[in-house]
Design an enzyme around this catalytic site. Structure first.
Site, PDB file in Angstrom:
ATOM      1  CB  CYS A   1      -6.518 -33.304 -86.163  1.00 58.86           C
ATOM      2  SG  CYS A   1      -7.316 -33.951 -84.785  1.00 58.86           S
TER       3      CYS A   1
ATOM      4  CG  HIS B   1      -8.548 -36.374 -81.588  1.00 58.75           C
ATOM      5  ND1 HIS B   1      -7.802 -36.863 -82.768  1.00 58.75           N
ATOM      6  CD2 HIS B   1      -9.208 -37.417 -81.397  1.00 58.75           C
ATOM      7  CE1 HIS B   1      -8.027 -38.232 -82.937  1.00 58.75           C
ATOM      8  NE2 HIS B   1      -8.996 -38.427 -82.006  1.00 58.75           N
TER       9      HIS B   1
ATOM     10  CD  GLU C   1      -4.594 -32.671 -82.516  1.00 60.74           C
ATOM     11  OE1 GLU C   1      -5.386 -33.160 -81.854  1.00 60.74           O
ATOM     12  OE2 GLU C   1      -3.894 -32.995 -83.264  1.00 60.74           O
TER      13      GLU C   1
END
Lengths: 146, 146
Positions: free
Chosen positions: A86, A53, A55
Protein backbone atom coordinates in the site's frame (compact mmCIF):
# COMPACT_ATOMS: atom_id res chain seq x y z
CA UNK A 1 -11.68 22.93 7.21
CA UNK A 2 -12.70 19.67 8.79
CA UNK A 3 -10.05 18.09 10.98
CA UNK A 4 -7.93 15.00 10.38
CA UNK A 5 -9.78 13.47 13.33
CA UNK A 6 -13.10 14.02 11.55
CA UNK A 7 -11.99 12.07 8.48
CA UNK A 8 -10.24 9.39 10.51
CA UNK A 9 -13.56 8.77 12.25
CA UNK A 10 -15.02 8.01 8.84
CA UNK A 11 -12.13 5.64 8.11
CA UNK A 12 -12.95 3.95 11.43
CA UNK A 13 -16.55 3.48 10.25
CA UNK A 14 -15.07 1.60 7.27
CA UNK A 15 -12.86 -0.44 9.59
CA UNK A 16 -15.95 -1.40 11.59
CA UNK A 17 -17.55 -2.63 8.36
CA UNK A 18 -14.53 -4.85 7.78
CA UNK A 19 -14.81 -6.10 11.36
CA UNK A 20 -18.49 -6.91 10.91
CA UNK A 21 -17.65 -8.85 7.73
CA UNK A 22 -15.05 -10.96 9.54
CA UNK A 23 -12.14 -9.14 7.91
CA UNK A 24 -9.06 -7.72 9.63
CA UNK A 25 -10.55 -4.33 10.58
CA UNK A 26 -8.83 -1.69 8.49
CA UNK A 27 -10.67 1.16 6.80
CA UNK A 28 -9.74 4.08 4.57
CA UNK A 29 -11.22 7.18 2.97
CA UNK A 30 -9.89 9.53 0.29
CA UNK A 31 -10.62 13.24 0.73
CA UNK A 32 -10.43 16.17 -1.65
CA UNK A 33 -11.46 19.71 -0.70
CA UNK A 34 -13.00 18.65 2.60
CA UNK A 35 -15.11 16.01 0.90
CA UNK A 36 -14.87 12.21 0.95
CA UNK A 37 -14.67 10.97 -2.65
CA UNK A 38 -13.87 7.30 -2.00
CA UNK A 39 -14.06 4.73 0.78
CA UNK A 40 -12.67 1.25 1.25
CA UNK A 41 -12.30 -1.48 3.80
CA UNK A 42 -10.25 -4.62 3.90
CA UNK A 43 -11.88 -7.30 1.71
CA UNK A 44 -9.15 -9.93 1.52
CA UNK A 45 -11.46 -12.76 2.57
CA UNK A 46 -14.56 -11.65 0.68
CA UNK A 47 -12.68 -11.15 -2.58
CA UNK A 48 -10.25 -14.01 -1.97
CA UNK A 49 -7.47 -11.61 -2.88
CA UNK A 50 -4.63 -10.77 -0.47
CA UNK A 51 -4.08 -7.46 -2.25
CA UNK A 52 -7.63 -6.23 -1.50
CA UNK A 53 -6.52 -3.93 1.32
CA UNK A 54 -8.60 -0.94 2.39
CA UNK A 55 -6.15 1.51 0.82
CA UNK A 56 -6.03 -0.29 -2.56
CA UNK A 57 -9.81 -0.36 -2.75
CA UNK A 58 -10.22 3.28 -1.73
CA UNK A 59 -7.51 4.42 -4.16
CA UNK A 60 -8.93 2.46 -7.09
CA UNK A 61 -12.35 3.96 -6.34
CA UNK A 62 -10.78 7.43 -6.27
CA UNK A 63 -9.05 6.98 -9.66
CA UNK A 64 -12.30 5.76 -11.10
CA UNK A 65 -14.38 8.58 -9.58
CA UNK A 66 -12.00 11.31 -10.70
CA UNK A 67 -10.93 9.78 -14.01
CA UNK A 68 -7.41 10.69 -12.93
CA UNK A 69 -4.48 8.50 -12.06
CA UNK A 70 -2.64 11.00 -9.87
CA UNK A 71 -4.07 12.45 -6.67
CA UNK A 72 -1.81 15.34 -5.63
CA UNK A 73 -4.73 17.25 -4.13
CA UNK A 74 -6.08 14.30 -2.17
CA UNK A 75 -5.52 12.99 1.33
CA UNK A 76 -5.78 9.33 2.29
CA UNK A 77 -6.93 8.47 5.82
CA UNK A 78 -6.33 4.89 6.89
CA UNK A 79 -6.82 3.42 10.35
CA UNK A 80 -3.66 1.28 10.34
CA UNK A 81 -0.15 1.96 9.03
CA UNK A 82 0.06 1.00 5.34
CA UNK A 83 1.99 -2.16 4.45
CA UNK A 84 4.75 -2.18 1.85
CA UNK A 85 2.32 -2.84 -1.00
CA UNK A 86 0.00 0.00 0.00
CA UNK A 87 2.92 2.35 0.63
CA UNK A 88 3.99 1.62 -2.94
CA UNK A 89 0.48 2.27 -4.25
CA UNK A 90 0.41 5.57 -2.34
CA UNK A 91 3.71 6.51 -3.94
CA UNK A 92 2.42 5.78 -7.45
CA UNK A 93 -0.77 7.76 -6.76
CA UNK A 94 1.26 10.86 -5.90
CA UNK A 95 -1.09 11.50 -2.98
CA UNK A 96 -0.61 14.89 -1.41
CA UNK A 97 -1.24 13.73 2.13
CA UNK A 98 -1.33 10.46 4.05
CA UNK A 99 -2.69 10.11 7.58
CA UNK A 100 -2.79 6.85 9.50
CA UNK A 101 -3.92 5.77 12.93
CA UNK A 102 -2.05 3.01 14.69
CA UNK A 103 1.34 1.67 13.67
CA UNK A 104 1.55 -1.97 12.55
CA UNK A 105 4.75 -3.41 13.95
CA UNK A 106 4.41 -6.68 12.07
CA UNK A 107 3.32 -5.67 8.59
CA UNK A 108 3.70 -1.90 8.45
CA UNK A 109 5.95 -0.49 5.76
CA UNK A 110 8.17 1.28 8.26
CA UNK A 111 9.66 -2.04 9.30
CA UNK A 112 10.86 -2.77 5.76
CA UNK A 113 11.84 0.64 4.54
CA UNK A 114 13.29 1.93 7.79
CA UNK A 115 14.29 5.57 7.79
CA UNK A 116 13.82 5.91 4.02
CA UNK A 117 10.29 7.14 3.30
CA UNK A 118 8.64 5.23 0.45
CA UNK A 119 6.21 8.09 -0.19
CA UNK A 120 6.39 10.90 -2.69
CA UNK A 121 8.90 13.52 -1.50
CA UNK A 122 6.21 16.23 -1.43
CA UNK A 123 3.63 14.15 0.47
CA UNK A 124 2.59 15.33 3.92
CA UNK A 125 2.67 12.39 6.34
CA UNK A 126 0.92 12.30 9.72
CA UNK A 127 0.45 9.32 11.99
CA UNK A 128 -1.10 8.50 15.34
CA UNK A 129 -4.51 10.08 14.60
CA UNK A 130 -7.17 8.23 16.66
CA UNK A 131 -4.56 5.50 17.02
CA UNK A 132 -6.10 4.08 20.20
CA UNK A 133 -9.48 3.49 18.53
CA UNK A 134 -7.91 1.76 15.52
CA UNK A 135 -5.64 -0.36 17.72
CA UNK A 136 -8.53 -1.38 19.99
CA UNK A 137 -10.56 -2.58 17.00
CA UNK A 138 -7.61 -4.69 15.80
CA UNK A 139 -7.03 -6.11 19.29
CA UNK A 140 -10.69 -6.98 19.67
CA UNK A 141 -10.68 -8.74 16.30
CA UNK A 142 -7.68 -10.91 17.05
CA UNK A 143 -8.88 -11.58 20.60
CA UNK A 144 -12.15 -13.00 19.26
CA UNK A 145 -10.29 -15.07 16.69
CA UNK A 146 -8.19 -16.91 19.23
CA UNK B 1 10.12 -29.28 -16.78
CA UNK B 2 10.02 -26.20 -18.97
CA UNK B 3 12.77 -23.69 -18.27
CA UNK B 4 12.60 -20.27 -16.63
CA UNK B 5 13.61 -18.87 -20.02
CA UNK B 6 10.59 -20.51 -21.64
CA UNK B 7 8.17 -18.79 -19.28
CA UNK B 8 10.03 -15.49 -19.38
CA UNK B 9 9.55 -15.52 -23.15
CA UNK B 10 5.81 -15.65 -22.50
CA UNK B 11 6.11 -12.74 -20.08
CA UNK B 12 7.95 -10.87 -22.86
CA UNK B 13 4.99 -11.53 -25.18
CA UNK B 14 2.84 -9.77 -22.58
CA UNK B 15 5.35 -6.92 -22.37
CA UNK B 16 5.13 -6.53 -26.13
CA UNK B 17 1.34 -6.23 -25.80
CA UNK B 18 1.85 -3.40 -23.30
CA UNK B 19 4.30 -1.78 -25.74
CA UNK B 20 1.82 -2.01 -28.60
CA UNK B 21 -0.85 -0.39 -26.39
CA UNK B 22 1.44 2.55 -25.58
CA UNK B 23 2.09 1.34 -22.04
CA UNK B 24 5.46 1.03 -20.31
CA UNK B 25 6.34 -2.46 -21.59
CA UNK B 26 6.23 -4.83 -18.63
CA UNK B 27 4.64 -8.27 -18.77
CA UNK B 28 4.06 -11.12 -16.36
CA UNK B 29 2.81 -14.70 -16.23
CA UNK B 30 1.93 -16.97 -13.30
CA UNK B 31 2.87 -20.64 -13.63
CA UNK B 32 1.80 -23.73 -11.71
CA UNK B 33 2.96 -27.23 -12.61
CA UNK B 34 4.56 -26.16 -15.86
CA UNK B 35 1.39 -24.41 -16.99
CA UNK B 36 0.57 -20.73 -17.35
CA UNK B 37 -2.58 -19.99 -15.34
CA UNK B 38 -2.59 -16.19 -15.56
CA UNK B 39 -1.09 -13.40 -17.65
CA UNK B 40 -0.90 -9.66 -17.27
CA UNK B 41 0.66 -6.60 -18.79
CA UNK B 42 0.98 -3.06 -17.60
CA UNK B 43 -2.34 -1.21 -18.07
CA UNK B 44 -1.77 1.99 -16.10
CA UNK B 45 -2.85 4.23 -18.99
CA UNK B 46 -5.71 2.11 -20.29
CA UNK B 47 -7.24 1.66 -16.84
CA UNK B 48 -6.23 5.10 -15.61
CA UNK B 49 -4.90 3.41 -12.49
CA UNK B 50 -1.24 3.70 -11.43
CA UNK B 51 -1.54 0.42 -9.52
CA UNK B 52 -2.46 -1.58 -12.65
CA UNK B 53 1.00 -3.08 -13.02
CA UNK B 54 1.57 -6.35 -14.90
CA UNK B 55 2.20 -8.26 -11.66
CA UNK B 56 -0.95 -6.98 -9.92
CA UNK B 57 -3.09 -7.91 -12.90
CA UNK B 58 -1.52 -11.37 -13.30
CA UNK B 59 -1.79 -12.08 -9.57
CA UNK B 60 -5.42 -10.99 -9.33
CA UNK B 61 -6.20 -13.22 -12.35
CA UNK B 62 -4.43 -16.12 -10.62
CA UNK B 63 -6.40 -15.69 -7.36
CA UNK B 64 -9.58 -15.59 -9.37
CA UNK B 65 -8.69 -18.62 -11.53
CA UNK B 66 -7.65 -20.76 -8.57
CA UNK B 67 -10.18 -19.46 -6.05
CA UNK B 68 -7.24 -19.27 -3.66
CA UNK B 69 -5.58 -16.31 -2.07
CA UNK B 70 -2.19 -17.89 -1.47
CA UNK B 71 0.05 -19.21 -4.23
CA UNK B 72 2.82 -21.23 -2.58
CA UNK B 73 3.04 -23.62 -5.54
CA UNK B 74 3.15 -20.89 -8.15
CA UNK B 75 5.94 -18.98 -9.85
CA UNK B 76 5.64 -15.42 -11.12
CA UNK B 77 7.70 -14.40 -14.15
CA UNK B 78 7.93 -10.69 -14.78
CA UNK B 79 10.12 -8.93 -17.33
CA UNK B 80 11.19 -6.05 -15.05
CA UNK B 81 12.13 -5.98 -11.37
CA UNK B 82 8.98 -5.52 -9.25
CA UNK B 83 8.44 -2.12 -7.63
CA UNK B 84 7.76 -1.74 -3.90
CA UNK B 85 4.01 -2.15 -4.36
CA UNK B 86 4.35 -5.32 -6.42
CA UNK B 87 6.99 -6.73 -4.08
CA UNK B 88 4.46 -6.25 -1.28
CA UNK B 89 1.73 -7.96 -3.32
CA UNK B 90 4.10 -10.87 -4.00
CA UNK B 91 4.76 -11.13 -0.26
CA UNK B 92 1.04 -11.25 0.56
CA UNK B 93 0.46 -13.89 -2.15
CA UNK B 94 3.04 -16.21 -0.54
CA UNK B 95 4.35 -17.01 -4.02
CA UNK B 96 6.77 -19.91 -4.03
CA UNK B 97 9.01 -18.47 -6.72
CA UNK B 98 9.67 -15.11 -8.33
CA UNK B 99 11.75 -14.61 -11.47
CA UNK B 100 12.41 -11.28 -13.10
CA UNK B 101 14.33 -10.05 -16.10
CA UNK B 102 16.01 -6.69 -15.96
CA UNK B 103 16.59 -4.67 -12.80
CA UNK B 104 14.85 -1.29 -12.51
CA UNK B 105 17.28 1.11 -10.91
CA UNK B 106 14.73 3.89 -10.58
CA UNK B 107 11.59 2.14 -9.37
CA UNK B 108 12.66 -1.37 -8.44
CA UNK B 109 12.00 -2.52 -4.89
CA UNK B 110 15.69 -3.28 -4.25
CA UNK B 111 16.42 0.43 -4.10
CA UNK B 112 13.96 0.95 -1.23
CA UNK B 113 14.36 -2.24 0.74
CA UNK B 114 18.11 -2.65 0.25
CA UNK B 115 19.58 -5.85 1.60
CA UNK B 116 16.35 -6.83 3.38
CA UNK B 117 14.24 -9.02 1.09
CA UNK B 118 10.57 -8.02 1.09
CA UNK B 119 9.53 -11.49 -0.12
CA UNK B 120 8.31 -14.46 1.82
CA UNK B 121 11.26 -16.14 3.56
CA UNK B 122 10.64 -19.41 1.71
CA UNK B 123 10.30 -17.84 -1.75
CA UNK B 124 12.88 -18.76 -4.39
CA UNK B 125 14.11 -15.59 -6.11
CA UNK B 126 15.94 -15.49 -9.44
CA UNK B 127 16.75 -12.44 -11.52
CA UNK B 128 18.46 -11.59 -14.80
CA UNK B 129 16.50 -14.09 -16.93
CA UNK B 130 16.33 -12.73 -20.50
CA UNK B 131 17.26 -9.39 -18.97
CA UNK B 132 18.67 -7.99 -22.21
CA UNK B 133 15.41 -8.55 -24.11
CA UNK B 134 13.33 -6.91 -21.37
CA UNK B 135 15.74 -3.98 -21.07
CA UNK B 136 15.82 -3.44 -24.84
CA UNK B 137 12.03 -3.24 -24.97
CA UNK B 138 12.03 -0.63 -22.18
CA UNK B 139 14.80 1.37 -23.88
CA UNK B 140 12.98 1.30 -27.20
CA UNK B 141 9.78 2.52 -25.52
CA UNK B 142 11.39 5.48 -23.81
CA UNK B 143 13.48 6.30 -26.90
CA UNK B 144 10.32 6.60 -28.99
CA UNK B 145 8.65 8.72 -26.30
CA UNK B 146 11.36 11.35 -26.30
Amino acid sequence: MLSDEHFMKQALVQAQQAFDAGEVPVGAVVVINNRIIARGYNQVEQLNDPTAHAEMIALTAAFSFLGAKYLPDAALYVTVEPCLMCAGAIYWSKLGKVVWGTDDEKNGHQRSTGAQSPFHPKAVIRKGVLAAEAAELMKQFFRERR
